[in-house]
Design an enzyme around this catalytic site. Structure first.
Site, PDB file in Angstrom:
ATOM      1  N   ASP A 189     -14.456  23.274 -28.988  1.00  0.00           N
ATOM      2  CA  ASP A 189     -14.874  24.296 -28.014  1.00  0.00           C
ATOM      3  C   ASP A 189     -14.097  25.607 -28.124  1.00  0.00           C
ATOM      4  O   ASP A 189     -14.403  26.559 -27.410  1.00  0.00           O
ATOM      5  CB  ASP A 189     -14.763  23.739 -26.585  1.00  0.00           C
ATOM      6  CG  ASP A 189     -13.382  23.203 -26.271  1.00  0.00           C
ATOM      7  OD1 ASP A 189     -12.590  22.983 -27.212  1.00  0.00           O
ATOM      8  OD2 ASP A 189     -13.083  23.009 -25.082  1.00  0.00           O
ATOM      9  N   GLU A 275       1.169  17.855 -28.607  1.00  0.00           N
ATOM     10  CA  GLU A 275       1.510  18.748 -29.718  1.00  0.00           C
ATOM     11  C   GLU A 275       2.995  18.661 -30.016  1.00  0.00           C
ATOM     12  O   GLU A 275       3.418  18.491 -31.154  1.00  0.00           O
ATOM     13  CB  GLU A 275       1.146  20.199 -29.374  1.00  0.00           C
ATOM     14  CG  GLU A 275      -0.321  20.457 -29.113  1.00  0.00           C
ATOM     15  CD  GLU A 275      -0.784  20.187 -27.691  1.00  0.00           C
ATOM     16  OE1 GLU A 275      -0.041  19.505 -26.934  1.00  0.00           O
ATOM     17  OE2 GLU A 275      -1.875  20.649 -27.321  1.00  0.00           O
TER      18      GLU A 275
HETATM   19  C1  UGA Z   1      -6.305  20.812 -24.230  1.00  0.00           C
HETATM   20  C2  UGA Z   1      -5.779  20.947 -25.664  1.00  0.00           C
HETATM   21  O1  UGA Z   1      -6.155  22.233 -26.177  1.00  0.00           O
HETATM   22  C3  UGA Z   1      -6.386  19.849 -26.516  1.00  0.00           C
HETATM   23  O2  UGA Z   1      -6.010  20.007 -27.855  1.00  0.00           O
HETATM   24  C4  UGA Z   1      -5.920  18.520 -25.949  1.00  0.00           C
HETATM   25  O3  UGA Z   1      -6.471  17.443 -26.696  1.00  0.00           O
HETATM   26  C5  UGA Z   1      -6.400  18.407 -24.526  1.00  0.00           C
HETATM   27  O4  UGA Z   1      -5.962  19.525 -23.743  1.00  0.00           O
HETATM   28  C6  UGA Z   1      -5.884  17.122 -23.849  1.00  0.00           C
HETATM   29  O5  UGA Z   1      -5.853  17.094 -22.623  1.00  0.00           O
HETATM   30  O6  UGA Z   1      -5.544  16.174 -24.551  1.00  0.00           O
HETATM   31  P1  UGA Z   1      -8.896  20.902 -23.341  1.00  0.00           P
HETATM   32  O7  UGA Z   1      -9.770  22.111 -23.486  1.00  0.00           O
HETATM   33  O8  UGA Z   1      -8.385  20.567 -21.974  1.00  0.00           O
HETATM   34  O9  UGA Z   1      -7.698  21.049 -24.369  1.00  0.00           O
HETATM   35  O10 UGA Z   1      -9.594  19.585 -23.953  1.00  0.00           O
HETATM   36  P2  UGA Z   1     -11.059  19.372 -24.533  1.00  0.00           P
HETATM   37  O11 UGA Z   1     -11.520  20.590 -25.245  1.00  0.00           O
HETATM   38  O12 UGA Z   1     -11.916  18.816 -23.456  1.00  0.00           O
HETATM   39  O13 UGA Z   1     -10.799  18.229 -25.608  1.00  0.00           O
HETATM   40  C7  UGA Z   1     -10.093  18.470 -26.802  1.00  0.00           C
HETATM   41  C8  UGA Z   1     -10.898  17.922 -27.997  1.00  0.00           C
HETATM   42  O14 UGA Z   1     -11.093  16.525 -27.824  1.00  0.00           O
HETATM   43  C9  UGA Z   1     -12.288  18.548 -28.131  1.00  0.00           C
HETATM   44  O15 UGA Z   1     -12.572  18.765 -29.502  1.00  0.00           O
HETATM   45  C10 UGA Z   1     -13.216  17.492 -27.553  1.00  0.00           C
HETATM   46  O16 UGA Z   1     -14.507  17.478 -28.121  1.00  0.00           O
HETATM   47  C11 UGA Z   1     -12.467  16.197 -27.847  1.00  0.00           C
HETATM   48  N1  UGA Z   1     -12.697  15.128 -26.845  1.00  0.00           N
HETATM   49  C12 UGA Z   1     -12.554  15.383 -25.516  1.00  0.00           C
HETATM   50  C13 UGA Z   1     -13.048  13.859 -27.272  1.00  0.00           C
HETATM   51  O17 UGA Z   1     -13.169  13.624 -28.479  1.00  0.00           O
HETATM   52  N2  UGA Z   1     -13.262  12.879 -26.325  1.00  0.00           N
HETATM   53  C14 UGA Z   1     -13.159  13.110 -24.983  1.00  0.00           C
HETATM   54  O18 UGA Z   1     -13.382  12.178 -24.172  1.00  0.00           O
HETATM   55  C15 UGA Z   1     -12.787  14.403 -24.570  1.00  0.00           C
HETATM   56 MN    MN Z   2     -10.982  22.570 -25.129  1.00  0.00          MN
END
Ligand code: UGA
Ligand code: MN
Length: 325
Positions: A189, A275
């Site tokens: 995203d 990280e």
């Molecule tokens: C923040 C950080 O920028 C992420 O790198 C981190 O993984 C995340 O927090 C976290 O809480 O662990 P955020 O925008 O809150 O990012 O998280 P998302 O964008 O919702 O998820 C990060 C990535 O994991 C995305 O590529 C998303 O597609 C993937 N994801 C998310 C999954 O593969 N499974 C899930 O259930 C949720």
């Molecule tokens: Mn994100």
């Protein structure tokens, strides 16, 4: 004698025809259904063999001259360049295909990039498989489900998926001398400028740069003095050894291979600490290589897509056609 031969020929003829038809049918058998094995793109790691995106002949493909010009500006395969491996965790939701489309549109403009797309799912989905097959990018399609107990708000996301990407990279390079390469964790995203890839390409061990729209601030960044990282400009837990978002660093393939045990850990890891916990295993703050003009330029943004409004979506399928979104 002649008539005996003639009649034998007519007896054999139908059998010969049946054999020919059977052979023909066999070679036209449709491709086997999807299996949960990882999918390795048929495209070579370079971009030379990459299939063109499906825009030729389309209504907006423009005159031939225009199309040719566009092709010339496409990045050329350059085996001299270190390959950038982008590991993207992704999961099924209404905006998934839109996110992946934006990401592919960016990655397609980057030379020598290999996309490792890891689905948070028990099997490779049809949607993502179809999408990747037409994306025109060298890619690897993996999947691993997040255990249900970890699918809760407040817990880190995508731990298992990033580890699956790391395991694939290590396995792929286990029997060969490490080719020059750079690994980068590209959430599906975020928004990535093309300049970011030029910057990370020269990573020797671990490089860092600012990230926009993150941590409750307009940006976060490593603080640099005399070319060295000396601290962190951040609104949240500046006491973390590496106070940086996943989008703010890249690691050389060599470092990934020479630290085979470095992974993202579930135990004890809180969101926002992943990280730091990972980087602690492979480097020190003193070793970090600041990019983006000594960490003074934002080249990546931690954008988040708003939850889509499906309030008027009918409960049961009403349309006359089924459309993938
Ligand atoms: C923040 C950080 O920028 C992420 O790198 C981190 O993984 C995340 O927090 C976290 O809480 O662990 P955020 O925008 O809150 O990012 O998280 P998302 O964008 O919702 O998820 C990060 C990535 O994991 C995305 O590529 C998303 O597609 C993937 N994801 C998310 C999954 O593969 N499974 C899930 O259930 C949720
Ligand atoms: Mn994100």
């Amino acid at each position: 004698m002649k008539s005996v031969l003639f009649s034998r020929f007519f007896i054999l003829l139908p059998w010969i025809l049946i054999v020919i038809i059977m052979l023909d049918v066999d070679t036209r058998r449709p491709a086997p259904p999807l299996t949960p094995r990882p999918y390795f793109s048929p495209y070579p790691a370079g971009r030379g063999g990459a299939r063109l995106p499906l825009r030729r002949g389309g209504p907006d493909s423009g005159p031939r001259r225009g199309a040719q010009k566009r092709n010339e500006s496409r990045p050329r395969p350059d085996p001299q360049l270190p390959t950038i491996y982008a590991i993207t965790p992704t999961y099924s939701r209404p905006v998934q295909k839109a996110e992946l489309t934006r990401l592919a549109n960016t990655f397609r403009q980057v030379a020598q990039l290999h996309w490792i797309l890891v689905e948070d799912a028990a099997a490779r989905s049809e949607l993502v498989s179809r999408f990747l097959a037409r994306a025109g990018l060298p890619s690897t399609h993996l999947h691993v489900p997040t255990p249900r107990r970890y699918k809760r708000p407040g817990l880190p996301r995508a731990t298992e998926q990033r580890n699956a990407g790391l395991a694939w990279l290590r396995q792929k390079h286990q029997h060969q001398r490490a080719q020059p390469g750079v690994l980068f964790f590209a959430d599906d995203d975020n928004t990535y400028s093309l300049e970011l890839f030029q910057e990370m390409r020269t990573t020797r061990k671990v490089s860092v740069w600012p990230v926009g729209l993150v941590g409750g601030r307009r940006y976060e960044r490593p603080l640099v003095e005399n070319g060295r990282v000396v601290g962190w400009y951040t609104g949240w837990r500046a006491d973390r050894p590496f106070a940086i978002d996943m989008a703010g660093f890249a690691v050389s393939l060599q470092v990934i291979l020479s630290n085979p045990k470095a992974v993202f850990k579930r135990r004890g890891s809180q969101p926002g600490m992943q990280e730091s916990d990972f980087l602690k295993q492979i480097t020190t703050v003193e070793e970090l290589e600041p990019k983006a003009n000594n960490c003074t330029k934002v080249l990546v943004w931690h954008t988040r897509t708003e939850k889509v409004n499906l309030a008027n979506e009918p409960k049961y399928h009403l349309d006359t056609v089924k459309i993938e979104v």
